[in-house]
Design an enzyme around this catalytic site. Structure first.
Site, mmCIF file in Angstrom:
data_model
loop_
_atom_site.group_PDB
_atom_site.id
_atom_site.type_symbol
_atom_site.label_atom_id
_atom_site.label_comp_id
_atom_site.label_asym_id
_atom_site.label_seq_id
_atom_site.Cartn_x
_atom_site.Cartn_y
_atom_site.Cartn_z
ATOM 1 N N TYR A 1 38.660 26.688 37.957
ATOM 2 C CA TYR A 1 39.231 27.898 37.289
ATOM 3 C C TYR A 1 39.655 27.644 36.071
ATOM 4 O O TYR A 1 40.424 26.489 35.919
ATOM 5 C CB TYR A 1 40.297 28.455 38.173
ATOM 6 C CG TYR A 1 40.851 29.706 37.570
ATOM 7 C CD1 TYR A 1 40.087 31.100 37.380
ATOM 8 C CD2 TYR A 1 42.120 29.638 36.863
ATOM 9 C CE1 TYR A 1 40.855 32.043 36.765
ATOM 10 C CE2 TYR A 1 42.664 30.494 35.984
ATOM 11 C CZ TYR A 1 41.905 31.986 35.997
ATOM 12 O OH TYR A 1 42.511 32.828 35.236
ATOM 13 N N ASP B 1 41.327 19.865 31.793
ATOM 14 C CA ASP B 1 42.358 21.090 32.105
ATOM 15 C C ASP B 1 43.225 20.789 32.863
ATOM 16 O O ASP B 1 43.294 20.733 34.305
ATOM 17 C CB ASP B 1 41.261 22.290 32.613
ATOM 18 C CG ASP B 1 42.333 23.562 32.666
ATOM 19 O OD1 ASP B 1 43.436 23.348 32.718
ATOM 20 O OD2 ASP B 1 41.603 24.614 32.903
ATOM 21 N N LYS C 1 51.355 26.414 31.114
ATOM 22 C CA LYS C 1 52.104 26.939 32.418
ATOM 23 C C LYS C 1 53.516 26.345 32.130
ATOM 24 O O LYS C 1 54.276 26.638 31.689
ATOM 25 C CB LYS C 1 51.318 26.470 33.589
ATOM 26 C CG LYS C 1 50.143 27.407 33.903
ATOM 27 C CD LYS C 1 49.595 27.337 35.476
ATOM 28 C CE LYS C 1 48.689 27.978 35.803
ATOM 29 N NZ LYS C 1 49.110 29.454 36.367
ATOM 30 N N TYR D 1 45.100 41.518 38.236
ATOM 31 C CA TYR D 1 43.953 41.616 39.294
ATOM 32 C C TYR D 1 44.187 42.901 40.339
ATOM 33 O O TYR D 1 44.354 42.626 41.420
ATOM 34 C CB TYR D 1 43.684 40.424 40.114
ATOM 35 C CG TYR D 1 43.649 38.920 39.328
ATOM 36 C CD1 TYR D 1 42.693 38.784 38.446
ATOM 37 C CD2 TYR D 1 44.743 38.250 39.379
ATOM 38 C CE1 TYR D 1 42.361 37.770 37.628
ATOM 39 C CE2 TYR D 1 44.642 36.992 38.526
ATOM 40 C CZ TYR D 1 43.422 36.925 37.521
ATOM 41 O OH TYR D 1 43.386 35.582 36.974
HETATM 42 N N1 PMP Z 1 43.352 26.719 33.703
HETATM 43 C C1 PMP Z 1 43.965 26.574 34.851
HETATM 44 C C2 PMP Z 1 43.624 25.249 35.619
HETATM 45 C C3 PMP Z 1 44.673 27.491 35.274
HETATM 46 O O1 PMP Z 1 45.277 27.150 36.559
HETATM 47 C C4 PMP Z 1 45.041 28.751 34.528
HETATM 48 C C5 PMP Z 1 45.896 29.576 35.347
HETATM 49 N N2 PMP Z 1 45.773 29.729 36.480
HETATM 50 C C6 PMP Z 1 44.422 28.537 33.467
HETATM 51 C C7 PMP Z 1 43.539 27.581 32.971
HETATM 52 C C8 PMP Z 1 44.784 29.786 32.672
HETATM 53 O O2 PMP Z 1 46.000 29.999 32.005
HETATM 54 P P1 PMP Z 1 46.647 31.327 31.823
HETATM 55 O O3 PMP Z 1 46.859 32.114 32.842
HETATM 56 O O4 PMP Z 1 47.980 30.825 30.887
HETATM 57 O O5 PMP Z 1 45.746 31.888 30.532
#
Ligand code: PMP
Length: 453
Positions: free
Chosen positions: A172, A273, A302, A44
């Site tokens: 997100y 998610d 993560k 970003y």
């Molecule tokens: N889903 C959630 C809830 C996240 O917090 C994130 C990353 N912050 C993602 C998906 C995307 O993961 P990545 O950055 O490993 O592509």
């Protein structure tokens, strides 16, 4: 200004001749960071007005060691992934052991023990009923995979018109296109990509407050949406209990329980998610466990490898997996680095470590320490709210902060904290001591006072 050609030569010389444990010369740091700004895009950021980047020499436990000799206590677990702290000897050893055997083989037609062991472990620790595992490279891709699974499932069930997704605002789910289409329309910049992004169905975010009473009108809004559009909706997708990058909002887990039931009644799959919340961050292994629900599809990433190597997984139940596979059907996804053995070995070691903790006790201690560390910020007039849940502590301001101004102030305080918008938050490694958290909390207090008075 360093010319790219010269500085590339310089870089080679520097990186090979320099022992990484030694403090880097100031002039070398400047040359390297200048080169970085010329060549590398950071998350970003602008290429014409690049943000300052701090050169890291090593990282160990709670600490990030900068090349200029400064040591930063980490409050972010490197975007919520490094749950055991940096360079944990058990995980490093597991990666080294696997490297000695093989670092990678394709997963088409071949398999290996680290992947099988990890698949078995993920099925064991995830909510009952999730039995099938698809490995991918990152959180965003795990979400893409989940969305494809949902669409493909309904296709094989004779409902190919079910291609859309329903989701709350303030969510997100990643930066790739399908994931972006279910992010909050403002944060996900839907306007800029409007002709490429699929239009999805957006609900209001679940009302804030872990213990606030359930708003029946909210559930009615979900039901009404499904009554009108379930014939075109493949799945509902949500971050369980905590909406993270979309606003660090906590909501009552009962919403998950109720929405899951509504999804079942309307033939809409439920995707959780847990890329941010998985592996103990909220005090339970998965945030879905607070609601005692099993989603149809679960995304993790993560912290899966303890933040050591990128790896993600999408888990699903037999209904979806076997549904997709009926009549000779195959699931249409297969990344080159699927189930990378080094990443799987790191994940196995990380999950072993996690299993050795008394998770609820560990996270409730962290939660209390976070509350103690951040509560003084409530006294500041520029602070709108201080909230904590599990190993997540949030200080929300009335007005957004300027990252370029605030970041160096945190570094001056010897901490690594990366705010966004109005939110200054801590999601530290689980090894954070009370002293670490007090240092982080004091730094937040001091910096807010400095910039806002
Ligand atoms: N889903 C959630 C809830 C996240 O917090 C994130 C990353 N912050 C993602 C998906 C995307 O993961 P990545 O950055 O490993 O592509």
């Amino acid at each position: 200004m360093v010319s790219i050609q010269n500085s590339t030569t310089f870089l080679k010389v520097t990186l090979t001749s320099q022992k990484m444990s030694q403090k880097t010369e100031t002039s070398n740091i400047e040359q390297l960071t200048t080169l970085d700004q010329q060549l590398l895009w950071h998350p970003y950021t602008s290429m014409s007005e690049p943000s300052p980047q701090y050169l890291v020499e090593k990282a160990q436990g709670m600490n990030i060691y900068l090349a200029d000799g400064r040591v930063l206590t980490d409050g972010t677990a490197s975007w919520w992934s490094v749950i055991h702290g940096y360079n944990h000897p058990k995980i490093t050893q597991a990666i080294q052991d696997q490297t000695a055997l093989f670092s990678h083989v394709m997963f088409g037609g071949l398999t290996h023990k680290p992947a099988i062991k990890l698949g078995e472990k993920l099925v064991e620790i995830s909510p009952a009923g999730l039995e099938r595992v698809f490995f991918s490279d990152s959180g965003s891709v795990a979400v893409e995979v989940a969305m494809k699974m949902a669409i493909q499932y309904w296709h094989t069930q004779g409902k190919p018109q079910k291609q859309k997704f329903a989701t709350p605002r303030s969510g997100y789910h990643g930066d790739t296109f399908a994931a972006m289409s279910v992010c909050d329309p403002v944060n996900g910049m839907h306007g800029m990509f409007s002709s490429t992004l699929t239009n999805q169905f957006f609900l209001a975010p679940p009302p804030q407050g872990l213990n606030s009473p359930i708003d029946e009108d909210y559930l009615i809004s979900v039901r009404t949406l499904f009554e009108q559009h379930a014939n075109s909706i493949a799945a509902f997708i949500i971050e369980p209990v905590v909406q993270n990058a979309g606003g660090m909002r906590f909501y009552n887990p009962l919403y998950l329980y109720e929405i899951k039931r509504i999804c079942e009644a309307f033939d809409v799959l439920f995707i959780a998610d847990e890329i941010a919340t998985g592996f103990g961050r909220t005090g339970k292994m998965f945030a879905c466990d607070h609601a005692n629900i099993t989603p149809d599809i679960l995304c993790v990433g993560k912290a899966l490898t303890g933040g050591n190597i990128t790896l993600a997984a999408t888990l699903t139940n037999d209904k979806v997996a076997l549904g997709i596979s009926q009549k000779g059907g195959v699931f249409m996804h297969g990344p080159t680095f699927m189930a990378n053995p080094l990443a799987c070995a790191a994940a196995n070691a990380s999950l072993e470590l996690l299993g050795s903790y008394t998770l609820d006790k560990l996270i409730s201690t962290l939660a209390q320490n976070l509350i103690d560390a951040l509560s003084p910020c409530r006294a500041l007039s520029s602070v709108y709210d201080v909230r904590c849940f599990g190993a997540i502590g949030v200080v929300e301001l009335h007005e957004p902060v300027n990252l370029k101004t605030i970041q160096p102030l945190f570094v001056d305080e010897g901490v690594w904290i990366r705010p966004f918008g109005k939110l200054i938050y801590l999601m530290p490694p689980y090894i954070a001591s009370q002293d670490d958290l007090n240092k982080l909390g004091n730094a937040i207090f001091k910096v807010i006072k400095k910039i806002r008075g």
